[in-house]
Design an enzyme around this catalytic site. Structure first.
Site, PDB file in Angstrom:
ATOM      1  N   GLY A  12       0.848  -1.313  -0.024  1.00  0.00           N
ATOM      2  CA  GLY A  12      -0.130  -0.031  -0.086  1.00  0.00           C
ATOM      3  C   GLY A  12       0.923   1.398   0.043  1.00  0.00           C
ATOM      4  N   SER A  14       1.331   3.466  -2.283  1.00  0.00           N
ATOM      5  CA  SER A  14       1.007   4.254  -3.385  1.00  0.00           C
ATOM      6  C   SER A  14       0.228   5.517  -3.016  1.00  0.00           C
ATOM      7  CB  SER A  14       0.083   3.633  -4.585  1.00  0.00           C
ATOM      8  OG  SER A  14      -1.257   3.145  -3.784  1.00  0.00           O
ATOM      9  N   ASN A  90       2.087  -2.281   5.431  1.00  0.00           N
ATOM     10  CA  ASN A  90       1.228  -0.916   5.610  1.00  0.00           C
ATOM     11  C   ASN A  90      -0.342  -1.023   4.818  1.00  0.00           C
ATOM     12  OD1 ASN A  90       0.821   2.195   5.744  1.00  0.00           O
ATOM     13  ND2 ASN A  90       0.468   1.816   3.467  1.00  0.00           N
ATOM     14  N   TYR A 155     -12.114  -3.350  12.083  1.00  0.00           N
ATOM     15  CA  TYR A 155     -10.710  -2.523  11.917  1.00  0.00           C
ATOM     16  C   TYR A 155     -10.214  -2.574  13.255  1.00  0.00           C
ATOM     17  CZ  TYR A 155      -7.399   1.273  10.833  1.00  0.00           C
ATOM     18  OH  TYR A 155      -6.480   2.008  10.525  1.00  0.00           O
ATOM     19  N   VAL A 156     -10.654  -2.402  14.263  1.00  0.00           N
ATOM     20  CA  VAL A 156      -9.951  -2.424  15.604  1.00  0.00           C
ATOM     21  C   VAL A 156      -9.387  -3.846  15.927  1.00  0.00           C
ATOM     22  CG1 VAL A 156     -10.081  -2.086  18.057  1.00  0.00           C
ATOM     23  CG2 VAL A 156     -10.960  -0.512  16.583  1.00  0.00           C
ATOM     24  N   ALA A 157     -10.439  -4.980  15.702  1.00  0.00           N
ATOM     25  CA  ALA A 157      -9.779  -6.339  16.000  1.00  0.00           C
ATOM     26  C   ALA A 157      -8.906  -6.602  15.036  1.00  0.00           C
ATOM     27  CB  ALA A 157     -11.190  -7.186  15.471  1.00  0.00           C
ATOM     28  N   LYS A 159      -6.562  -4.800  13.786  1.00  0.00           N
ATOM     29  CA  LYS A 159      -5.157  -4.000  14.322  1.00  0.00           C
ATOM     30  C   LYS A 159      -4.578  -4.428  15.438  1.00  0.00           C
ATOM     31  CE  LYS A 159      -4.970  -1.070  10.846  1.00  0.00           C
ATOM     32  NZ  LYS A 159      -3.667  -1.091   9.933  1.00  0.00           N
TER      33      LYS A 159
HETATM   34  P1  NAP Z   1      -4.789   5.437   2.528  1.00  0.00           P
HETATM   35  O1  NAP Z   1      -4.582   6.833   2.213  1.00  0.00           O
HETATM   36  O2  NAP Z   1      -6.513   5.138   2.603  1.00  0.00           O
HETATM   37  O3  NAP Z   1      -3.982   4.372   1.635  1.00  0.00           O
HETATM   38  C1  NAP Z   1      -4.027   2.985   1.506  1.00  0.00           C
HETATM   39  C2  NAP Z   1      -3.220   2.527   0.877  1.00  0.00           C
HETATM   40  O4  NAP Z   1      -3.243   1.072   0.793  1.00  0.00           O
HETATM   41  C3  NAP Z   1      -3.145   2.865  -0.645  1.00  0.00           C
HETATM   42  O5  NAP Z   1      -1.736   2.673  -1.028  1.00  0.00           O
HETATM   43  C4  NAP Z   1      -3.985   1.481  -1.327  1.00  0.00           C
HETATM   44  O6  NAP Z   1      -3.763   1.267  -2.713  1.00  0.00           O
HETATM   45  C5  NAP Z   1      -3.423   0.369  -0.479  1.00  0.00           C
HETATM   46  N1  NAP Z   1      -4.246  -0.695  -0.383  1.00  0.00           N
HETATM   47  C6  NAP Z   1      -5.879  -0.678   0.087  1.00  0.00           C
HETATM   48  N2  NAP Z   1      -6.182  -1.919  -0.098  1.00  0.00           N
HETATM   49  C7  NAP Z   1      -5.026  -2.405  -0.533  1.00  0.00           C
HETATM   50  C8  NAP Z   1      -4.939  -4.010  -0.633  1.00  0.00           C
HETATM   51  N3  NAP Z   1      -6.010  -4.995  -0.744  1.00  0.00           N
HETATM   52  N4  NAP Z   1      -3.784  -4.458  -1.190  1.00  0.00           N
HETATM   53  C9  NAP Z   1      -2.940  -3.706  -1.490  1.00  0.00           C
HETATM   54  N5  NAP Z   1      -2.924  -2.346  -1.121  1.00  0.00           N
HETATM   55  C10 NAP Z   1      -4.049  -1.891  -0.583  1.00  0.00           C
HETATM   56  O7  NAP Z   1      -4.567   4.853   3.843  1.00  0.00           O
HETATM   57  P2  NAP Z   1      -3.499   5.519   5.217  1.00  0.00           P
HETATM   58  O8  NAP Z   1      -4.380   6.423   5.828  1.00  0.00           O
HETATM   59  O9  NAP Z   1      -2.390   5.897   4.525  1.00  0.00           O
HETATM   60  O10 NAP Z   1      -3.177   4.255   5.996  1.00  0.00           O
HETATM   61  C11 NAP Z   1      -2.183   3.400   6.009  1.00  0.00           C
HETATM   62  C12 NAP Z   1      -2.064   2.315   6.917  1.00  0.00           C
HETATM   63  O11 NAP Z   1      -1.985   2.944   8.304  1.00  0.00           O
HETATM   64  C13 NAP Z   1      -3.261   1.501   7.053  1.00  0.00           C
HETATM   65  O12 NAP Z   1      -2.922   0.043   7.216  1.00  0.00           O
HETATM   66  C14 NAP Z   1      -4.254   2.073   8.046  1.00  0.00           C
HETATM   67  O13 NAP Z   1      -5.006   1.324   8.609  1.00  0.00           O
HETATM   68  C15 NAP Z   1      -3.053   2.653   8.892  1.00  0.00           C
HETATM   69  N6  NAP Z   1      -3.219   3.783   9.897  1.00  0.00           N
HETATM   70  C16 NAP Z   1      -3.992   4.966   9.473  1.00  0.00           C
HETATM   71  C17 NAP Z   1      -4.374   5.865  10.134  1.00  0.00           C
HETATM   72  C18 NAP Z   1      -4.581   7.275   9.765  1.00  0.00           C
HETATM   73  O14 NAP Z   1      -5.184   8.213  10.610  1.00  0.00           O
HETATM   74  N7  NAP Z   1      -4.836   7.587   8.408  1.00  0.00           N
HETATM   75  C19 NAP Z   1      -4.218   5.813  11.657  1.00  0.00           C
HETATM   76  C20 NAP Z   1      -3.870   4.509  12.270  1.00  0.00           C
HETATM   77  C21 NAP Z   1      -3.366   3.656  11.218  1.00  0.00           C
HETATM   78  P3  NAP Z   1      -4.653   1.794  -3.703  1.00  0.00           P
HETATM   79  O15 NAP Z   1      -4.820   3.366  -3.692  1.00  0.00           O
HETATM   80  O16 NAP Z   1      -4.283   1.127  -5.131  1.00  0.00           O
HETATM   81  O17 NAP Z   1      -6.100   1.500  -3.383  1.00  0.00           O
END
Ligand code: NAP
Length: 247
Positions: A12, A14, A90, A155-157, A159
């Site tokens: 992920g 990108s 990620n 999601y919580v489960a 994580k």
């Molecule tokens: P985001 O902006 O929605 O980006 C998600 C990324 O994951 C994108 O590159 C997406 O690719 C990729 N992705 C989604 N489904 C996928 C799959 N099935 N296989 C491979 N790649 C996939 O999310 P983010 O906020 O950066 O979050 C990144 C990580 O941090 C996640 O695990 C999230 O749970 C965690 N996190 C985020 C936050 C927050 O506040 N943002 C807080 C705590 C934890 P495409 O664009 O091609 O779909």
């Protein structure tokens, strides 16, 4: 040490946090392999940005929840072709809803991508790192996996499961020179959080002692530390990067 390229794999990579990790690890000197699932144009932008900055990167379409594709990816692109130094697990999604109304498919999909996908990728990476007797694995979990959150039971489960996976993998792989840690981001400004209503954001800010939302680069700094030389004696840890939210 082999002459193979030293690769950091970011699932992920990108957009959002994954993109920031990819760019940071490229600056740290790794060749970056990043995966995406639905938006090739975003992945190509990251590759171009890394190349322009003097680094090296490749993007691969790989759905984290597809185990066969995961196995094939490691066989075709990683095994015996590169030295896999770092894995950042990620890739993640949300499908929020109150638990009494949560649809089976929303539960299943979130567990499949965020937990089973991370496990499948960690397992393949570990097979290679065990042979190398070296490697760094960083799982991106979440503050809510530590504290719980109404409306995000799936999601919580996932994580919280990822935190357990991190601790078990750290114990199992330590003797082979592999460290496994998790970063638990708080509230980070990305596409994932962009849709939240203003009222919820203000409410969250009240609970963040540093008084601001985090940026993807805040998480990338922690990942860079855990992937770097200085963290060689750190394993099984959950590094909270959340602006001081108490759990
Ligand atoms: P985001 O902006 O929605 O980006 C998600 C990324 O994951 C994108 O590159 C997406 O690719 C990729 N992705 C989604 N489904 C996928 C799959 N099935 N296989 C491979 N790649 C996939 O999310 P983010 O906020 O950066 O979050 C990144 C990580 O941090 C996640 O695990 C999230 O749970 C965690 N996190 C985020 C936050 C927050 O506040 N943002 C807080 C705590 C934890 P495409 O664009 O091609 O779909």
């Amino acid at each position: 040490m082999s002459d193979l390229p030293k690769v950091a794999l970011v699932t992920g990579g990108s957009r959002g946090i994954g993109r920031a990790c990819a760019e940071r690890l490229a600056k740290d000197g790794f060749e970056v392999y990043l995966t995406y699932v639905s938006r090739p144009e975003e992945a190509e932008k990251v590759v171009a940005a890394i190349n322009e900055a003097g680094g090296e990167a490749k993007a691969f379409r790989l759905d984290a929840s597809n185990r066969e594709a995961m196995t094939a990816f490691f066989a075709e692109e990683i095994k015996d072709k590169v030295s896999l130094e770092v894995l950042v697990n990620n890739a993640g999604i949300t499908k929020d809803g109150l638990l009494i109304r949560m649809k089976d498919e929303d539960w299943d999909r979130v567990i499949q991508v965020n937990l089973t996908g991370a496990f499948a990728c960690l397992r393949e990476a570990a097979k290679i790192m065990v042979k190398q007797r070296r490697g760094r694995i960083v799982n991106i979990a979440s503050v809510v996996g530590q504290m719980g959150n109404a409306g995000q039971a799936n999601y919580v489960a996932a994580k919280a499961g990822l935190i357990g996976l991190t601790k078990s993998a750290a114990r199992e792989l330590a003797s082979r020179g592999i460290t496994v840690n998790a970063v638990t981001p708080g509230f980070i400004q990305t596409d994932m959080t962009a849709e939240l209503p203003e009222a919820i954001v203000s409410k969250m800010l009240e609970n963040i002692p540093l008084g601001r939302l985090g940026g993807p680069e805040d998480i990338a700094s922690a990942v860079s530390f855990l992937a770097g030389e200085g963290a060689g004696y750190v394993t099984g840890q959950i590094l909270a990067v959340n602006g001081g939210m108490y759990m």
